[in-house]
Motif scaffolding. Structure first.
Motif, PDB file in Angstrom:
ATOM      1  N   SER A 160      22.491   5.328  46.414  1.00  0.00           N
ATOM      2  CA  SER A 160      22.847   5.569  45.016  1.00  0.00           C
ATOM      3  C   SER A 160      21.581   5.702  44.197  1.00  0.00           C
ATOM      4  CB  SER A 160      23.716   4.447  44.453  1.00  0.00           C
ATOM      5  OG  SER A 160      22.910   3.355  44.071  1.00  0.00           O
ATOM      6  N   ALA A 161      21.756   6.069  42.929  1.00  0.00           N
ATOM      7  CA  ALA A 161      20.617   6.252  42.044  1.00  0.00           C
ATOM      8  C   ALA A 161      20.175   4.930  41.432  1.00  0.00           C
ATOM      9  CB  ALA A 161      20.972   7.245  40.936  1.00  0.00           C
ATOM     10  N   VAL A 162      20.918   3.844  41.714  1.00  0.00           N
ATOM     11  CA  VAL A 162      20.554   2.540  41.144  1.00  0.00           C
ATOM     12  C   VAL A 162      19.312   2.012  41.857  1.00  0.00           C
ATOM     13  CG1 VAL A 162      21.337   0.180  40.697  1.00  0.00           C
ATOM     14  CG2 VAL A 162      22.975   2.071  40.626  1.00  0.00           C
ATOM     15  N   GLY A 163      18.230   1.934  41.107  1.00  0.00           N
ATOM     16  CA  GLY A 163      16.983   1.440  41.677  1.00  0.00           C
ATOM     17  C   GLY A 163      16.235   2.459  42.518  1.00  0.00           C
ATOM     18  N   LEU A 164      16.700   3.707  42.491  1.00  0.00           N
ATOM     19  CA  LEU A 164      16.068   4.752  43.321  1.00  0.00           C
ATOM     20  C   LEU A 164      14.761   5.212  42.692  1.00  0.00           C
ATOM     21  CD1 LEU A 164      16.822   6.750  45.805  1.00  0.00           C
ATOM     22  CD2 LEU A 164      17.230   8.375  43.967  1.00  0.00           C
ATOM     23  N   GLU A 165      13.752   5.414  43.526  1.00  0.00           N
ATOM     24  CA  GLU A 165      12.479   5.920  43.019  1.00  0.00           C
ATOM     25  C   GLU A 165      11.970   7.045  43.902  1.00  0.00           C
ATOM     26  OE1 GLU A 165       9.790   2.635  42.650  1.00  0.00           O
ATOM     27  OE2 GLU A 165      10.874   1.826  40.924  1.00  0.00           O
ATOM     28  N   GLY A 166      11.089   7.829  43.349  1.00  0.00           N
ATOM     29  CA  GLY A 166      10.380   8.790  44.176  1.00  0.00           C
ATOM     30  C   GLY A 166      10.974  10.180  44.213  1.00  0.00           C
ATOM     31  N   MET A 167      12.093  10.399  43.529  1.00  0.00           N
ATOM     32  CA  MET A 167      12.618  11.773  43.480  1.00  0.00           C
ATOM     33  C   MET A 167      13.518  11.918  42.258  1.00  0.00           C
ATOM     34  SD  MET A 167      15.369  11.543  46.557  1.00  0.00           S
ATOM     35  CE  MET A 167      14.561  10.120  47.242  1.00  0.00           C
ATOM     36  N   PRO A 168      13.611  13.130  41.715  1.00  0.00           N
ATOM     37  CA  PRO A 168      14.441  13.327  40.537  1.00  0.00           C
ATOM     38  C   PRO A 168      15.926  13.164  40.851  1.00  0.00           C
ATOM     39  CG  PRO A 168      13.559  15.423  41.300  1.00  0.00           C
ATOM     40  CD  PRO A 168      12.931  14.362  42.142  1.00  0.00           C
ATOM     41  N   VAL A 169      16.676  12.636  39.888  1.00  0.00           N
ATOM     42  CA  VAL A 169      18.114  12.464  40.027  1.00  0.00           C
ATOM     43  C   VAL A 169      18.823  13.472  39.137  1.00  0.00           C
ATOM     44  CG1 VAL A 169      20.073  10.911  39.664  1.00  0.00           C
ATOM     45  CG2 VAL A 169      17.905  10.018  40.565  1.00  0.00           C
ATOM     46  N   VAL A 170      19.666  14.286  39.748  1.00  0.00           N
ATOM     47  CA  VAL A 170      20.481  15.240  39.001  1.00  0.00           C
ATOM     48  C   VAL A 170      21.915  14.737  39.073  1.00  0.00           C
ATOM     49  CG1 VAL A 170      21.249  17.632  38.826  1.00  0.00           C
ATOM     50  CG2 VAL A 170      18.961  17.121  39.676  1.00  0.00           C
ATOM     51  N   ALA A 171      22.564  14.632  37.921  1.00  0.00           N
ATOM     52  CA  ALA A 171      23.935  14.114  37.925  1.00  0.00           C
ATOM     53  C   ALA A 171      24.891  15.130  37.341  1.00  0.00           C
ATOM     54  CB  ALA A 171      24.009  12.815  37.131  1.00  0.00           C
ATOM     55  N   ASP A 172      26.052  15.205  37.963  1.00  0.00           N
ATOM     56  CA  ASP A 172      27.136  15.945  37.325  1.00  0.00           C
ATOM     57  C   ASP A 172      27.648  15.080  36.171  1.00  0.00           C
ATOM     58  OD1 ASP A 172      29.069  18.184  37.300  1.00  0.00           O
ATOM     59  OD2 ASP A 172      30.507  16.568  37.609  1.00  0.00           O
ATOM     60  N   ALA A 173      28.081  15.746  35.100  1.00  0.00           N
ATOM     61  CA  ALA A 173      28.538  15.009  33.922  1.00  0.00           C
ATOM     62  C   ALA A 173      29.635  14.018  34.290  1.00  0.00           C
ATOM     63  CB  ALA A 173      29.025  15.991  32.861  1.00  0.00           C
ATOM     64  N   SER A 174      30.407  14.328  35.333  1.00  0.00           N
ATOM     65  CA  SER A 174      31.496  13.436  35.751  1.00  0.00           C
ATOM     66  C   SER A 174      30.997  12.047  36.117  1.00  0.00           C
ATOM     67  CB  SER A 174      32.217  14.048  36.961  1.00  0.00           C
ATOM     68  OG  SER A 174      31.321  14.131  38.057  1.00  0.00           O
ATOM     69  N   ALA A 175      29.792  11.977  36.668  1.00  0.00           N
ATOM     70  CA  ALA A 175      29.270  10.689  37.136  1.00  0.00           C
ATOM     71  C   ALA A 175      28.627   9.893  36.012  1.00  0.00           C
ATOM     72  CB  ALA A 175      28.254  10.917  38.254  1.00  0.00           C
ATOM     73  N   THR A 176      28.319  10.565  34.896  1.00  0.00           N
ATOM     74  CA  THR A 176      27.626   9.864  33.806  1.00  0.00           C
ATOM     75  C   THR A 176      28.594   9.387  32.730  1.00  0.00           C
ATOM     76  OG1 THR A 176      27.226  11.919  32.591  1.00  0.00           O
ATOM     77  CG2 THR A 176      25.534  11.228  34.166  1.00  0.00           C
ATOM     78  N   THR A 177      29.800   9.936  32.713  1.00  0.00           N
ATOM     79  CA  THR A 177      30.741   9.588  31.637  1.00  0.00           C
ATOM     80  C   THR A 177      31.774   8.560  32.098  1.00  0.00           C
ATOM     81  OG1 THR A 177      31.982  11.553  32.268  1.00  0.00           O
ATOM     82  CG2 THR A 177      30.549  11.749  30.369  1.00  0.00           C
ATOM     83  N   ALA A 178      31.954   8.410  33.423  1.00  0.00           N
ATOM     84  CA  ALA A 178      32.974   7.476  33.910  1.00  0.00           C
ATOM     85  C   ALA A 178      32.394   6.060  34.002  1.00  0.00           C
ATOM     86  CB  ALA A 178      33.471   7.937  35.279  1.00  0.00           C
ATOM     87  N   PRO A 179      33.126   5.038  33.541  1.00  0.00           N
ATOM     88  CA  PRO A 179      32.618   3.672  33.619  1.00  0.00           C
ATOM     89  C   PRO A 179      32.955   3.009  34.957  1.00  0.00           C
ATOM     90  CG  PRO A 179      34.677   3.695  32.398  1.00  0.00           C
ATOM     91  CD  PRO A 179      34.415   5.110  32.823  1.00  0.00           C
ATOM     92  N   ASN A 180      32.166   2.014  35.295  1.00  0.00           N
ATOM     93  CA  ASN A 180      32.478   1.099  36.409  1.00  0.00           C
ATOM     94  C   ASN A 180      32.716   1.800  37.750  1.00  0.00           C
ATOM     95  OD1 ASN A 180      32.366  -0.967  34.494  1.00  0.00           O
ATOM     96  ND2 ASN A 180      34.521  -0.659  33.966  1.00  0.00           N
ATOM     97  N   LEU A 181      31.787   2.677  38.122  1.00  0.00           N
ATOM     98  CA  LEU A 181      31.945   3.396  39.387  1.00  0.00           C
ATOM     99  C   LEU A 181      31.371   2.595  40.556  1.00  0.00           C
ATOM    100  CD1 LEU A 181      31.013   7.029  38.295  1.00  0.00           C
ATOM    101  CD2 LEU A 181      33.285   5.994  38.478  1.00  0.00           C
ATOM    102  N   VAL A 182      31.994   2.756  41.705  1.00  0.00           N
ATOM    103  CA  VAL A 182      31.460   2.172  42.930  1.00  0.00           C
ATOM    104  C   VAL A 182      30.325   3.073  43.414  1.00  0.00           C
ATOM    105  CG1 VAL A 182      31.935   1.585  45.331  1.00  0.00           C
ATOM    106  CG2 VAL A 182      33.700   1.207  43.578  1.00  0.00           C
ATOM    107  N   ALA A 183      29.164   2.484  43.677  1.00  0.00           N
ATOM    108  CA  ALA A 183      28.030   3.269  44.155  1.00  0.00           C
ATOM    109  C   ALA A 183      27.387   2.557  45.335  1.00  0.00           C
ATOM    110  CB  ALA A 183      27.015   3.456  43.022  1.00  0.00           C
ATOM    111  N   GLY A 184      26.593   3.295  46.081  1.00  0.00           N
ATOM    112  CA  GLY A 184      25.885   2.693  47.207  1.00  0.00           C
ATOM    113  C   GLY A 184      24.875   1.653  46.719  1.00  0.00           C
ATOM    114  N   ALA A 185      24.568   0.665  47.594  1.00  0.00           N
ATOM    115  CA  ALA A 185      23.600  -0.381  47.220  1.00  0.00           C
ATOM    116  C   ALA A 185      22.214  -0.081  47.797  1.00  0.00           C
ATOM    117  CB  ALA A 185      24.104  -1.724  47.708  1.00  0.00           C
TER     118      ALA A 185
END
Ligand code: ZN
Length: 561
Positions: free
Chosen positions: A332-357
């Motif tokens: 997931s993008a949580v705590g990710l470093e070293g490369m740009p993160v591109v997000a679809d608007a769907s992933a930025t507007t929805a609350p409380n999503l399950v993401a990889g650790a």
């Protein structure tokens, strides 16, 4: 043309390699013969149809004021380096060198060449607008030539290019080309629908394809049955399902052993797929890019490419994934470093999503964009699928398949700037011309005409493209009076300026009628001792099968267009 002299061989059965109905009929009717994958020769009959198609295109282009020109097919490679396409077209370009080792390409299209020609003539605003076109051979090293005449490596294309002073003037040139296309396809008997198409990352503004809908088509089209919105899958817009609402909850790490896909993860945690965020790794122009999109959606790589103004987008290879330490299935993008993160608007507007650790076998509950991670680029990069909601009216979109028949494109100044097509305005200021480009593939048109106009017995040519105006079947030519009767008919046809294919072969009536149906000329005349006895000629309509016996004068008069 007497059939006894015509170089033509019809086949009762289509060779097994043919899958498309048009391909089968092209071979059975003896219109083409294959030399190699994507390379065909035309027989006299096939070539007559090509010439008729070209005539329609020429007439309709000329009617818009477009001017026909001719460019060399052999292009100096420098011209293609100037535009950047020597590289970006990659292996599609056929390249060769002359005896002095100077590089050339065989033109796959001619934006560069037409710009060069225009640059030698356009100087002032008074020289504008101008639309140039040609009907010429193109060469593309297609990885998968297919479908008979549908995807070729050497083919004929009508390619037109408009040069205008500004975008507003281009609108008029574009509209004229669009109207010409509507008339061309109508006259050729190919029903098409205009669909919104991708106009690329650089410069282009608006682009439409004319698509013939057929299950055998290579392109996926999304159609709204209610408002008529139509776009190819690369371009299609839609409204994703709304997110599951809720106030932001605290992030929580949970064990998710062996849950590697969104489907299994959602089931394991008893959430909907739209309550998860999916990680997709790409290599964009050689560099790693991390893409985050809601779990119920897929990435549209063309939209991603355009959003990043990139040349090349491909899934990240194993080696790069390993080198960057990305945990497939739990990234997931949580705590990710070293490369740009591109997000679809769907992933930025929805609350409380399950993401990889970012740890094998673990996921995070309740991740929220802005609080737990931040995208470097937020764009609309989701792929529209059948059943998704139309962006205009909300109706579920339908998926259809189609064949791209023509393309109109507001190009902009990309080529006029790189090749140098400039004009001076009234105040003496220099500007690049604003270009449009418009293409139609001639051989593919022939394939689509047959796809759209045939029955179980063979082809049914629309009147404007038929190789001959009438198919004359002469029977029992050895009987008294038949030879002069046929000569009289041929003279009457010639005097009326009508072309005729005359079956004077000694074969049986059955064979001749079968061939006439297969070859598909709209009107068949049967001249026999019996028809003469009944008062002249039996006239039969290929499509309806209606027949009538009428006098020679009446039969010939009825054919006149
Ligand atoms: Zn709609």
């Amino acid at each position: 043309m007497r059939m006894s002299r015509l170089m033509l061989k019809t086949l009762r059965e289509a060779p097994s390699e043919a899958e498309l109905e048009s391909h089968k009929l092209l071979l059975r009717a003896g219109l083409v013969t294959s030399f190699a994958a994507g390379l065909y020769a035309f027989t006299p009959m096939g070539w007559r149809v090509i010439r008729r198609i070209e005539a329609i295109i020429r007439e309709e282009m000329d009617r818009t004021g477009a001017q026909e020109v001719r460019l060399p097919e052999l292009n100096p490679v420098e011209l293609w380096e100037q535009s950047g396409r020597a590289q970006s077209m990659g292996q599609t370009l056929f390249r060769l060198a002359d005896r002095k080792e100077r590089g050339f390409v065989l033109g796959p299209t001619h934006e560069e060449g037409m710009s060069l020609l225009a640059s030698r003539h356009i100087q002032s605003y008074r020289d504008l607008p101008v639309t140039l076109y040609q009907i010429e051979t193109k060469f593309r090293d297609e990885p998968r030539p297919r479908g008979g005449l549908v995807r070729l490596r050497e083919f004929t294309m009508k390619d037109a290019y408009s040069f205008d002073a500004d975008w507003e003037a281009l609108d008029a040139s574009y509209a004229a080309a669009y109207q010409a296309y509507v008339r061309i396809f109508e006259r050729a008997g190919v029903p098409v629908i205009p669909v919104a198409a991708d106009s690329g990352a650089i410069g282009g503004k608006e682009s439409q394809e004319f698509v013939y809908l057929t299950e055998d088509g290579e392109d996926e089209i999304l159609l709204c049955p209610k408002c008529g919105y139509a776009a190819n899958a690369e371009k299609a817009e839609f409204t994703p399902p709304p997110p599951v609402p809720g106030a932001a909850l605290p992030i929580e790490k949970v064990a998710t052993p062996d849950q590697k896909t969104i489907a299994s993860l959602a089931k394991f945690l008893d959430v909907e797929e739209r309550q998860t965020v999916k990680a997709v790794f790409y290599k964009v122009d050689g560099n790693p890019v991390f893409v985050a999109i809601r779990g119920d959606l897929d990435v549209n790589e063309v939209k991603l490419k355009n959003a990043l103004k990139a040349q090349d987008v491909e899934p990240m290879d194993e080696a790069m994934v390993r080198r960057l330490g990305l945990i497939a299935g739990s990234a997931s993008a949580v705590g990710l470093e070293g490369m740009p993160v591109v997000a679809d608007a769907s992933a930025t507007t929805a609350p409380n999503l399950v993401a990889g650790a970012n740890e094998d076998g673990f996921h995070l509950l309740n991740t929220n964009h802005g609080r737990d991670w931040k995208a470097d680029v937020v764009a609309s990069i989701a792929l529209a699928r059948g059943g998704d909601a139309c962006a205009t009216c909300g109706t579920p979109l339908e998926v259809r398949r189609g064949m791209e028949m023509g393309h109109v494109f507001k190009l902009g100044t990309l080529y006029s700037e790189s090749i140098g097509v400039n004009y001076l305005d009234e105040g003496g200021e220099r500007h690049p011309c604003v270009m449009g480009c418009y293409g139609i593939g001639v051989e593919r048109m022939l394939a689509a005409i047959i796809e759209a106009n045939h029955d179980a017995n063979g082809i049914c040519w629309p009147g404007d493209v038929t190789p001959f105006d009438v198919h004359v079947v002469a029977l029992n030519l050895d009987q008294d009076g038949m030879t002069p009767a046929l000569a009289e008919l041929e003279e009457a046809l010639e005097a009326s300026g009508l072309s005729a294919l005359v079956d004077d072969r000694p074969d049986s009536a059955g064979i001749k009628f079968k061939d006439a149906d297969l070859l598909g000329i709209p009107t068949r005349f049967t001249l026999s001792p019996r028809s003469i006895e009944k008062g002249g000629i039996e006239v039969r309509d290929r499509k309806s099968g209606d027949t009538a016996v009428v006098s020679v004068a009446e039969a010939v008069g009825g054919l006149k267009r």
